[in-house]
Design a protein around this motif. Structure first.
Motif, PDB file in Angstrom:
ATOM      1  N   LEU A 286       0.824  -1.206   0.000  1.00  6.10           N
ATOM      2  CA  LEU A 286       0.000   0.000   0.000  1.00  6.10           C
ATOM      3  C   LEU A 286       0.862   1.260   0.000  1.00  6.10           C
ATOM      4  N   LEU A 287       1.876   1.259   0.835  1.00  9.99           N
ATOM      5  CA  LEU A 287       2.727   2.441   0.929  1.00  9.99           C
ATOM      6  C   LEU A 287       3.502   2.671  -0.359  1.00  9.99           C
ATOM      7  N   GLU A 288       3.874   1.597  -1.039  1.00  5.39           N
ATOM      8  CA  GLU A 288       4.553   1.736  -2.330  1.00  5.39           C
ATOM      9  C   GLU A 288       3.622   2.341  -3.361  1.00  5.39           C
ATOM     10  N   LEU A 289       2.356   1.918  -3.344  1.00  2.00           N
ATOM     11  CA  LEU A 289       1.379   2.505  -4.259  1.00  2.00           C
ATOM     12  C   LEU A 289       1.210   3.995  -3.956  1.00  2.00           C
ATOM     13  N   GLY A 290       1.208   4.338  -2.666  1.00  4.17           N
ATOM     14  CA  GLY A 290       1.132   5.741  -2.290  1.00  4.17           C
ATOM     15  C   GLY A 290       2.341   6.525  -2.758  1.00  4.17           C
ATOM     16  N   ALA A 291       3.510   5.924  -2.662  1.00  2.60           N
ATOM     17  CA  ALA A 291       4.730   6.590  -3.130  1.00  2.60           C
ATOM     18  C   ALA A 291       4.682   6.821  -4.638  1.00  2.60           C
ATOM     19  N   ARG A 292       4.130   5.853  -5.375  1.00  2.00           N
ATOM     20  CA  ARG A 292       3.994   6.026  -6.826  1.00  2.00           C
ATOM     21  C   ARG A 292       3.058   7.183  -7.144  1.00  2.00           C
ATOM     22  N   GLY A 293       1.955   7.269  -6.412  1.00  2.00           N
ATOM     23  CA  GLY A 293       1.037   8.382  -6.623  1.00  2.00           C
ATOM     24  C   GLY A 293       1.680   9.713  -6.295  1.00  2.00           C
ATOM     25  N   HIS A 294       2.488   9.743  -5.248  1.00  2.00           N
ATOM     26  CA  HIS A 294       3.188  10.962  -4.866  1.00  2.00           C
ATOM     27  C   HIS A 294       4.154  11.394  -5.954  1.00  2.00           C
ATOM     28  N   ARG A 295       4.871  10.438  -6.519  1.00  2.00           N
ATOM     29  CA  ARG A 295       5.812  10.774  -7.591  1.00  2.00           C
ATOM     30  C   ARG A 295       5.073  11.293  -8.828  1.00  2.00           C
ATOM     31  N   ALA A 296       3.947  10.662  -9.150  1.00  2.00           N
ATOM     32  CA  ALA A 296       3.168  11.102 -10.310  1.00  2.00           C
ATOM     33  C   ALA A 296       2.674  12.525 -10.118  1.00  2.00           C
ATOM     34  N   LEU A 297       2.214  12.839  -8.914  1.00  2.00           N
ATOM     35  CA  LEU A 297       1.733  14.194  -8.634  1.00  2.00           C
ATOM     36  C   LEU A 297       2.870  15.198  -8.705  1.00  2.00           C
ATOM     37  N   ALA A 298       4.027  14.821  -8.164  1.00  2.00           N
ATOM     38  CA  ALA A 298       5.175  15.724  -8.173  1.00  2.00           C
ATOM     39  C   ALA A 298       5.619  16.064  -9.592  1.00  2.00           C
ATOM     40  N   GLU A 299       5.447  15.111 -10.500  1.00  2.00           N
ATOM     41  CA  GLU A 299       5.866  15.333 -11.883  1.00  2.00           C
ATOM     42  C   GLU A 299       4.903  16.252 -12.637  1.00  2.00           C
ATOM     43  N   GLU A 300       3.629  16.234 -12.266  1.00  2.00           N
ATOM     44  CA  GLU A 300       2.622  16.979 -13.011  1.00  2.00           C
ATOM     45  C   GLU A 300       2.177  18.267 -12.339  1.00  2.00           C
ATOM     46  N   ALA A 301       2.330  18.368 -11.030  1.00  2.00           N
ATOM     47  CA  ALA A 301       1.810  19.518 -10.287  1.00  2.00           C
ATOM     48  C   ALA A 301       2.611  20.768 -10.602  1.00  2.00           C
ATOM     49  N   PRO A 302       1.985  21.959 -10.436  1.00  5.77           N
ATOM     50  CA  PRO A 302       2.721  23.209 -10.612  1.00  5.77           C
ATOM     51  C   PRO A 302       3.866  23.317  -9.625  1.00  5.77           C
ATOM     52  N   ARG A 303       4.793  24.174  -9.919  1.00  2.68           N
ATOM     53  CA  ARG A 303       5.954  24.348  -9.055  1.00  2.68           C
ATOM     54  C   ARG A 303       5.549  24.917  -7.699  1.00  2.68           C
ATOM     55  N   PRO A 304       6.380  24.729  -6.677  1.00  3.14           N
ATOM     56  CA  PRO A 304       6.063  25.249  -5.346  1.00  3.14           C
ATOM     57  C   PRO A 304       5.714  26.723  -5.412  1.00  3.14           C
ATOM     58  N   GLY A 305       4.695  27.084  -4.604  1.00  5.78           N
ATOM     59  CA  GLY A 305       4.241  28.467  -4.609  1.00  5.78           C
ATOM     60  C   GLY A 305       2.957  28.637  -5.389  1.00  5.78           C
ATOM     61  N   THR A 306       2.644  27.660  -6.287  1.00  6.82           N
ATOM     62  CA  THR A 306       1.398  27.736  -7.033  1.00  6.82           C
ATOM     63  C   THR A 306       0.530  26.513  -6.809  1.00  6.82           C
ATOM     64  N   ALA A 307       1.100  25.453  -6.256  1.00  9.04           N
ATOM     65  CA  ALA A 307       0.325  24.232  -6.059  1.00  9.04           C
ATOM     66  C   ALA A 307      -0.344  24.230  -4.698  1.00  9.04           C
ATOM     67  N   GLY A 308      -1.355  23.352  -4.574  1.00  5.06           N
ATOM     68  CA  GLY A 308      -1.984  23.122  -3.290  1.00  5.06           C
ATOM     69  C   GLY A 308      -2.811  24.277  -2.782  1.00  5.06           C
ATOM     70  N   ARG A 309      -3.236  25.196  -3.644  1.00  2.48           N
ATOM     71  CA  ARG A 309      -3.976  26.353  -3.165  1.00  2.48           C
ATOM     72  C   ARG A 309      -5.473  26.236  -3.430  1.00  2.48           C
ATOM     73  N   ASP A 310      -5.905  25.181  -4.111  1.00  3.71           N
ATOM     74  CA  ASP A 310      -7.290  25.090  -4.524  1.00  3.71           C
ATOM     75  C   ASP A 310      -8.113  24.366  -3.460  1.00  3.71           C
ATOM     76  N   LEU A 311      -8.794  25.122  -2.627  1.00  2.82           N
ATOM     77  CA  LEU A 311      -9.581  24.582  -1.551  1.00  2.82           C
ATOM     78  C   LEU A 311     -11.047  24.924  -1.771  1.00  2.82           C
ATOM     79  N   PRO A 312     -11.961  24.274  -1.017  1.00  3.93           N
ATOM     80  CA  PRO A 312     -13.371  24.492  -1.270  1.00  3.93           C
ATOM     81  C   PRO A 312     -13.895  25.869  -0.955  1.00  3.93           C
ATOM     82  N   GLY A 313     -13.067  26.806  -0.565  1.00  4.19           N
ATOM     83  CA  GLY A 313     -13.553  28.160  -0.426  1.00  4.19           C
ATOM     84  C   GLY A 313     -13.723  28.854  -1.766  1.00  4.19           C
ATOM     85  N   ASP A 314     -13.271  28.229  -2.844  1.00 11.19           N
ATOM     86  CA  ASP A 314     -13.361  28.846  -4.170  1.00 11.19           C
ATOM     87  C   ASP A 314     -14.776  29.253  -4.485  1.00 11.19           C
ATOM     88  N   ARG A 315     -14.880  30.457  -5.073  1.00 14.37           N
ATOM     89  CA  ARG A 315     -16.202  30.924  -5.468  1.00 14.37           C
ATOM     90  C   ARG A 315     -16.201  31.205  -6.953  1.00 14.37           C
TER      91      ARG A 315
END
Length: 298
Positions: free
Chosen positions: A269-298
């Motif tokens: 399970l943890l290996e599958l999680g690590a694979r998902g983490h690597r996939a996200l790291a490859e596709e996600a925006p660079r630090p400073g722009t990622a992880g900002r999309d929360l349900p407060g969006d209007r």
């Protein structure tokens, strides 16, 4: 840049998203006017240089952007169209299927309406965080109807370009299932994790590090706006939660069993999680722009 660049725009809703759109358009040379049911919100947004208060004396704008919570979009859209605020309309709500369907059922003029969603972060209280560059390099999803005319789509596409965002066309259903997986589920999980800390004493909390703070960061979004958004995307979010709960239950069963194979089963399970983490790291925006999309969006 497209030939349908709006010269005038009305922003309905002066939260962080609406004010940021207004700032970006103003910076692009668009004449912007502002509408909000709270006059103080209009005053504060205007003081930031995002535009001027809307008056009935002006002609219809080229573009109207409805930047309200999902539950208010159709009412605001219907009212704006009835008042003749503009020629082309779009919105910024974080869910699309219910909003699109309700607009049709309500009798809104769909010919000039292009549902949209800029994925650029939550609305904090007041105008805190409003920024003309808020959408730069970020996805901006458009969910046009099959009957949407080219001229309306081109105008909204010009809005996306003026804001520096990256246009992505999706169906409402595909949009809602995608954001349920990448935005709304993480918000729910963060809220559940953070809820376990609500009654924790300072001795325990002092042991927490950056990892936990990052994991629960999404839980800091406005709970009123968050619950509004989740309710409008209930089915896809519930499906995503069910899948996650099934995985957690499997982990619990493995741990409770206490067999010699526990390290191997958890390791898979943890290996599958690590694979998902690597996939996200490859596709996600660079630090400073990622992880900002929360349900407060209007």
């Amino acid at each position: 840049m497209t030939t349908a660049v709006p010269r005038t725009a009305v922003i309905v809703g002066c939260g962080v998203t609406g004010t940021s759109v207004a700032l970006a358009l103003t910076a692009g040379g668009v004449e912007v006017t502002l509408v909000d049911r709270d006059p103080e919100a209009v005053t504060e947004a205007a003081a930031l240089g995002s535009g001027t208060p809307w008056t009935a004396a002006g002609p219809p704008a080229d573009l109207v952007v409805v930047a309200t919570p999902p539950s208010e979009v159709v009412d605001a859209l219907h009212t704006a169209q009835a008042r003749g605020l503009g020629h082309v309309y779009t919105d910024t709500a974080g869910t699309k299927e219910i909003v699109s369907a309700e607009a049709e059922l309500r009798g809104c003029d769909l010919k000039g309406y292009v549902p949209g969603h800029p994925l650029a972060g939550p609305d904090a209280p007041g105008r805190a965080g409003a920024d003309a560059t808020r959408f730069a390099g970020r996805p901006w999803v458009l969910c046009p109807y099959e009957t949407t005319p080219a001229w309306a789509l081109e105008t909204v596409a010009a809005l996306v370009e003026l804001c520096g965002a990256v246009r992505l066309d999706m169906t409402p259903d595909a949009h809602d299932r995608a954001v349920a997986a990448v935005l709304h589920l993480p918000y729910v999980v963060a809220a559940v994790l953070a809820a376990n800390l609500a009654g924790a004493g300072p001795e325990l909390l002092r042991l927490a590090g950056d990892e936990l703070s990052s994991a629960v960061a999404a839980a800091g979004a406005d709970p009123v706006l968050g619950s509004d958004l989740l309710a409008h995307n209930a089915g896809p979010v519930a499906d995503a939660v069910d899948r996650t709960v099934a995985g957690l239950r499997a982990v619990a069963r493995t741990l409770h069993a206490g067999d010699d194979t526990v390290p191997v089963e958890l390791g898979l399970l943890l290996e599958l999680g690590a694979r998902g983490h690597r996939a996200l790291a490859e596709e996600a925006p660079r630090p400073g722009t990622a992880g900002r999309d929360l349900p407060g969006d209007r």
